[in-house]
Enzyme design. Structure first.
Site, PDB file in Angstrom:
ATOM      1  N   GLU A  25       0.816  -1.211   0.000  1.00 14.74           N
ATOM      2  CA  GLU A  25       0.000   0.000   0.000  1.00 14.74           C
ATOM      3  C   GLU A  25       0.855   1.268   0.000  1.00 14.74           C
ATOM      4  O   GLU A  25       0.367   2.346   0.343  1.00 14.74           O
ATOM      5  CB  GLU A  25      -0.937  -0.013   1.207  1.00 14.74           C
ATOM      6  CG  GLU A  25      -1.931  -1.157   1.184  1.00 14.74           C
ATOM      7  CD  GLU A  25      -2.776  -1.215   2.435  1.00 14.74           C
ATOM      8  OE1 GLU A  25      -3.729  -0.435   2.526  1.00 14.74           O
ATOM      9  OE2 GLU A  25      -2.483  -2.030   3.332  1.00 14.74           O
ATOM     10  N   SER A 205      -6.646  -1.684   1.772  1.00 18.47           N
ATOM     11  CA  SER A 205      -6.931  -1.116   0.450  1.00 18.47           C
ATOM     12  C   SER A 205      -7.459  -2.159  -0.521  1.00 18.47           C
ATOM     13  O   SER A 205      -7.312  -2.039  -1.733  1.00 18.47           O
ATOM     14  CB  SER A 205      -5.678  -0.439  -0.136  1.00 18.47           C
ATOM     15  OG  SER A 205      -5.271   0.634   0.674  1.00 18.47           O
ATOM     16  N   TYR A 279      -9.938   3.431  -5.791  1.00 16.44           N
ATOM     17  CA  TYR A 279      -8.992   4.495  -6.093  1.00 16.44           C
ATOM     18  C   TYR A 279      -8.888   4.889  -7.562  1.00 16.44           C
ATOM     19  O   TYR A 279      -8.451   5.993  -7.874  1.00 16.44           O
ATOM     20  CB  TYR A 279      -7.591   4.084  -5.610  1.00 16.44           C
ATOM     21  CG  TYR A 279      -7.534   3.844  -4.135  1.00 16.44           C
ATOM     22  CD1 TYR A 279      -7.636   4.892  -3.235  1.00 16.44           C
ATOM     23  CD2 TYR A 279      -7.394   2.559  -3.623  1.00 16.44           C
ATOM     24  CE1 TYR A 279      -7.598   4.674  -1.869  1.00 16.44           C
ATOM     25  CE2 TYR A 279      -7.339   2.327  -2.258  1.00 16.44           C
ATOM     26  CZ  TYR A 279      -7.446   3.392  -1.391  1.00 16.44           C
ATOM     27  OH  TYR A 279      -7.404   3.167  -0.042  1.00 16.44           O
ATOM     28  N   ARG A 319     -12.124   3.920  11.190  1.00 17.80           N
ATOM     29  CA  ARG A 319     -13.307   3.775  10.345  1.00 17.80           C
ATOM     30  C   ARG A 319     -13.827   2.369  10.556  1.00 17.80           C
ATOM     31  O   ARG A 319     -13.065   1.404  10.458  1.00 17.80           O
ATOM     32  CB  ARG A 319     -12.949   3.984   8.876  1.00 17.80           C
ATOM     33  CG  ARG A 319     -14.182   4.111   7.955  1.00 17.80           C
ATOM     34  CD  ARG A 319     -13.820   3.980   6.485  1.00 17.80           C
ATOM     35  NE  ARG A 319     -13.429   2.603   6.183  1.00 17.80           N
ATOM     36  CZ  ARG A 319     -12.285   2.267   5.601  1.00 17.80           C
ATOM     37  NH1 ARG A 319     -11.391   3.181   5.282  1.00 17.80           N
ATOM     38  NH2 ARG A 319     -12.017   0.985   5.357  1.00 17.80           N
ATOM     39  N   ASP A 321     -16.417  -0.505   9.276  1.00 18.66           N
ATOM     40  CA  ASP A 321     -17.181  -0.900   8.091  1.00 18.66           C
ATOM     41  C   ASP A 321     -18.224  -1.944   8.472  1.00 18.66           C
ATOM     42  O   ASP A 321     -17.900  -2.945   9.129  1.00 18.66           O
ATOM     43  CB  ASP A 321     -16.253  -1.469   7.025  1.00 18.66           C
ATOM     44  CG  ASP A 321     -15.180  -0.479   6.594  1.00 18.66           C
ATOM     45  OD1 ASP A 321     -15.319   0.725   6.900  1.00 18.66           O
ATOM     46  OD2 ASP A 321     -14.204  -0.905   5.956  1.00 18.66           O
ATOM     47  N   GLU A 334     -15.099  -4.889   9.248  1.00 27.38           N
ATOM     48  CA  GLU A 334     -13.774  -4.688   9.824  1.00 27.38           C
ATOM     49  C   GLU A 334     -13.656  -3.278  10.381  1.00 27.38           C
ATOM     50  O   GLU A 334     -14.529  -2.428  10.169  1.00 27.38           O
ATOM     51  CB  GLU A 334     -12.670  -4.924   8.792  1.00 27.38           C
ATOM     52  CG  GLU A 334     -12.709  -3.983   7.598  1.00 27.38           C
ATOM     53  CD  GLU A 334     -11.617  -4.295   6.593  1.00 27.38           C
ATOM     54  OE1 GLU A 334     -10.727  -3.453   6.430  1.00 27.38           O
ATOM     55  OE2 GLU A 334     -11.670  -5.380   5.974  1.00 27.38           O
ATOM     56  N   ASN A 336     -10.693  -0.130  10.659  1.00 28.43           N
ATOM     57  CA  ASN A 336      -9.424   0.342  10.110  1.00 28.43           C
ATOM     58  C   ASN A 336      -8.892   1.449  11.016  1.00 28.43           C
ATOM     59  O   ASN A 336      -9.521   2.500  11.158  1.00 28.43           O
ATOM     60  CB  ASN A 336      -9.644   0.870   8.684  1.00 28.43           C
ATOM     61  CG  ASN A 336      -8.356   1.080   7.925  1.00 28.43           C
ATOM     62  OD1 ASN A 336      -7.409   1.627   8.455  1.00 28.43           O
ATOM     63  ND2 ASN A 336      -8.339   0.658   6.678  1.00 28.43           N
ATOM     64  N   GLY A 340      -7.836   5.751   4.994  1.00 26.27           N
ATOM     65  CA  GLY A 340      -7.245   6.615   3.985  1.00 26.27           C
ATOM     66  C   GLY A 340      -7.719   8.052   4.098  1.00 26.27           C
ATOM     67  O   GLY A 340      -8.840   8.332   4.530  1.00 26.27           O
TER      68      GLY A 340
END
Length: 377
Positions: A25, A205, A279, A319, A321, A334, A336, A340
């Site tokens: 990443e 990612s 992305y 974050r 999810d 999950e 994080n 990002g």
């Protein structure tokens, strides 16, 4: 390093923005750093960009946020030929020192806080955090334990389940197990049911993730995930679920705050929210912020995000999810610990929709870090 004496408050806090790293990443970390560098208020902070090359070397990067943007399908990278730098202990704190070969080391100055923008192993997983703890340097984000557990999705599930939180059913397959007993591993994956997802346990990612539709696809999916991690998590596909995310942000005192949730929908050739959809293919990805949820569902989701944040002992930001199932129930996909910060990233977009703009969000995180102590103080 942990005092707040008059001489340290007489100057602007010095922020080392650390990015790049050895993981797959690397490029996304550079893009994140470009966005953060552009957003930091230079009237309030001295900023030093520090890049970690793919071979692990630390260098003094150029303060040029525009160089760190995605151009077409090309991701930026750290310039490994720049001057090497190191963190070195000093009498009053920790200095950032340029260490050119055959030259006297040059001290840039004391580092007050590090903003670690590394994604994946060797940075987001507690390794960098442990080094900063040993050096007595404040930093943005979660500590060693939360970072390590947050990076390893298999252990994350163990912790979340122990806290009574619902997670996606799944199994772990290691490379050694696959090599020694491929038939047994196949049987375990098949018992989980199809479709399923195979993903590296310690990557982000959406790197190395495959949707497995039937038994014929098991081998290729596992091999793809093993390219990123010798430990693979295979999970049931939450068919019919909506993918909804929620930002969590720490406070100086009191419980963490949550953003309005956002929903991600993928289209075109993207069957799920993979790396390209995240992305490189905005035209095939639709984002609704805030997500169109019943008020009681949003309230429950935001409360569960805080419980997940606290169960992993997270700090600063995260974050979370979720899958919102057709019957309205919630399942955690999950968490994080270093989401990002690219222009298309969900975390800053959700906070912007909640009334906290990008520069203000960056400042909030830096101020939280400057007020924390390192270690067990």
């Amino acid at each position: 390093m942990n005092d707040t004496s008059q001489d340290k408050t007489a100057r602007k806090p010095r922020v080392a923005v650390v990015f790049g790293g050895r993981s797959s990443e690397h490029g996304i970390s550079c893009v994140t750093a470009g966005s953060v560098l552009a957003a930091i208020d230079r009237d309030a902070y001295d900023v030093v960009p520090v890049g970690i090359a793919t071979d692990g070397r630390w260098v003094l990067e150029a303060d040029e946020p525009s160089r760190l943007a995605i151009r077409g399908n090309d991701l930026p990278s750290v310039d490994a030929d720049r001057s090497p730098v190191a963190l070195m202990g000093a009498t009053s704190g920790t200095d950032l020192v340029v260490t050119e070969p055959s030259s006297v080391p040059s001290v840039i100055g004391e580092v007050d806080v590090v903003f670690p923008l590394l994604h994946g192993p060797w940075g987001e997983d507690g390794t960098l955090q442990g080094m900063l703890e040993m050096a007595g340097v404040r930093y943005v984000g979660s500590g060693v334990l939360a970072s390590a557990v947050g990076m390893d999705k298999a252990y994350m599930k163990v912790v979340l389940q122990a806290a009574g939180l619902p997670v996606t059913p799944g199994i772990v397959v290691t490379r050694s197990e696959w090599q020694q007993d491929p038939l047994g591993c196949r049987a375990r994956v098949e018992d989980l049911g199809f479709p399923s997802f195979a993903k590296p346990a310690r990557a982000g990612s959406s790197m190395g993730i495959s949707k497995v539709h039937d038994a014929a696809e098991v081998e290729d999916a596992l091999e793809e995930a093993f390219r990123h991690d010798p430990k693979v998590l295979v999970e049931q596909s939450m068919e019919g679920a909506r993918e909804v995310e929620c930002g969590v942000l720490g406070t100086v005192e009191g419980p963490p705050e949550t953003s309005r949730p956002g929903e991600v929908r993928t289209g075109g050739d993207h069957e799920f929210y993979d790396f390209e959809a995240k992305y490189l293919a905005d035209q095939h990805t639709e984002i609704d912020i805030p997500a169109d949820l019943p008020a009681e569902t949003e309230q429950a989701l935001r409360a569960m995000a805080v419980r997940a944040f606290e169960s992993l002992s997270c700090e600063g930001l995260a974050r979370v999810d979720f899958f919102v199932m057709p019957d309205g129930s919630l399942v955690i996909n999950e968490l994080n610990t270093m989401p990002g910060f690219t222009p298309t990233s969900m975390y800053p977009q959700m906070w912007a929709a909640s009334g906290l703009g990008y520069p203000e969000l960056v400042d909030r995180l830096l101020q939280l870090a400057l007020r924390r102590d390192t270690g067990l103080r």
